[in-house]
Motif scaffolding. Structure first.
Motif: not given
Ligand code: DC
Length: 227
Positions: A125-130, A7-9
């Motif tokens: 970011g590549r690890r996800g859940k972020v 998720i990017a904010i």
């Protein structure tokens, strides 16, 4: 589509990004990464070492060499959202100083500084859940994010929020000064040639001027569960 895992904010200064980012990450059990803190840490490192902020070459070299860690906070804290470690020192509050505020936009405009920070951010970011928060997360850092949110609000409302925050921290400032600072930061962040502040084409834009935190969080959560 299933729940968003990246998720990017993005959004301008004091638009509520960090509040919403942290609450959303907490609800989802994801890592919260405030990328502004990384640019602030580079600016602080330059100030501490007496490096001239206008010396792009030296500031860039520094950005590539510093040991920077953003650690989640697990126990009772002093109101911090995370801990920032710079070369082994806890600088969580130092990066919020007026000195850092006044130079960070310049540091964040340097190409090699951005490349170094973007590299670190993408690895996380590549690890996800972020939930990653910044200015160019949806456009540059994670253009493939499952969900992109762009938070906005009027300059006056953002200045009011920042002003309240500063007073709560015991700092004495004039409201007019805060408005001026926010305008200046907006202009520097959105007019720079590299990764300027702007919504990604596929971002969901939320104008939070007349919304309270719960409403914004509900909307963000709804989008995260069904992007
Ligand atoms: O969100 P903040 O006020 O802590 O950001 C500090 C500075 O860093 C601000 O001038 C914008 C810049 N920044 C950036 O250029 N790209 C990001 N992804 C995050 C922040």
């Amino acid at each position: 589509m299933s729940k968003a895992t990246t998720i990017a904010i993005d959004g301008p200064a004091a638009s509520g990004k960090s509040t919403i980012g942290q609450l959303l990450a907490e609800k989802l059990g994801y890592l919260y990464l405030d990328t502004g803190a990384m640019y602030r840490a580079v600016a602080l490192a330059a100030l501490k070492r007496g490096i001239d902020i206008d010396d792009e070459e030296s500031v860039s070299r520094l950005a590539e060499a510093i040991d920077l860690e953003i650690l989640p906070v697990h126990s009772d804290s002093d109101g911090r959202q995370y801990t920032v470690m710079l070369d082994g020192e806890d600088v969580t509050w130092q990066i919020r100083s007026p000195e850092v505020n006044s130079v960070v936009s310049h540091v964040a405009a340097y190409r090699k500084v951005r490349e170094a920070m973007t590299r670190l951010q993408r690895a996380i970011g590549r690890r996800g859940k972020v939930v990653m928060v910044g200015r160019d997360i949806g456009t540059v850092v994670m253009p493939d994010a499952d969900l992109k949110i762009y938070l906005d609000a009027s300059v006056e409302e953002r200045a009011r929020r920042r002003y309240r925050e500063l007073l709560e921290r015991g700092e004495s400032v004039r409201f007019g000064e805060v408005v001026d600072q926010i305008r200046k930061r907006d202009s520097l962040d959105s007019r720079r040639s590299l990764a300027p502040l702007r919504p990604a084409d596929d971002a969901v834009i939320i104008d939070t001027t007349d919304m309270d935190i719960e409403d914004v969080l509900d909307r963000a959560l709804e989008l995260a569960l069904d992007p």
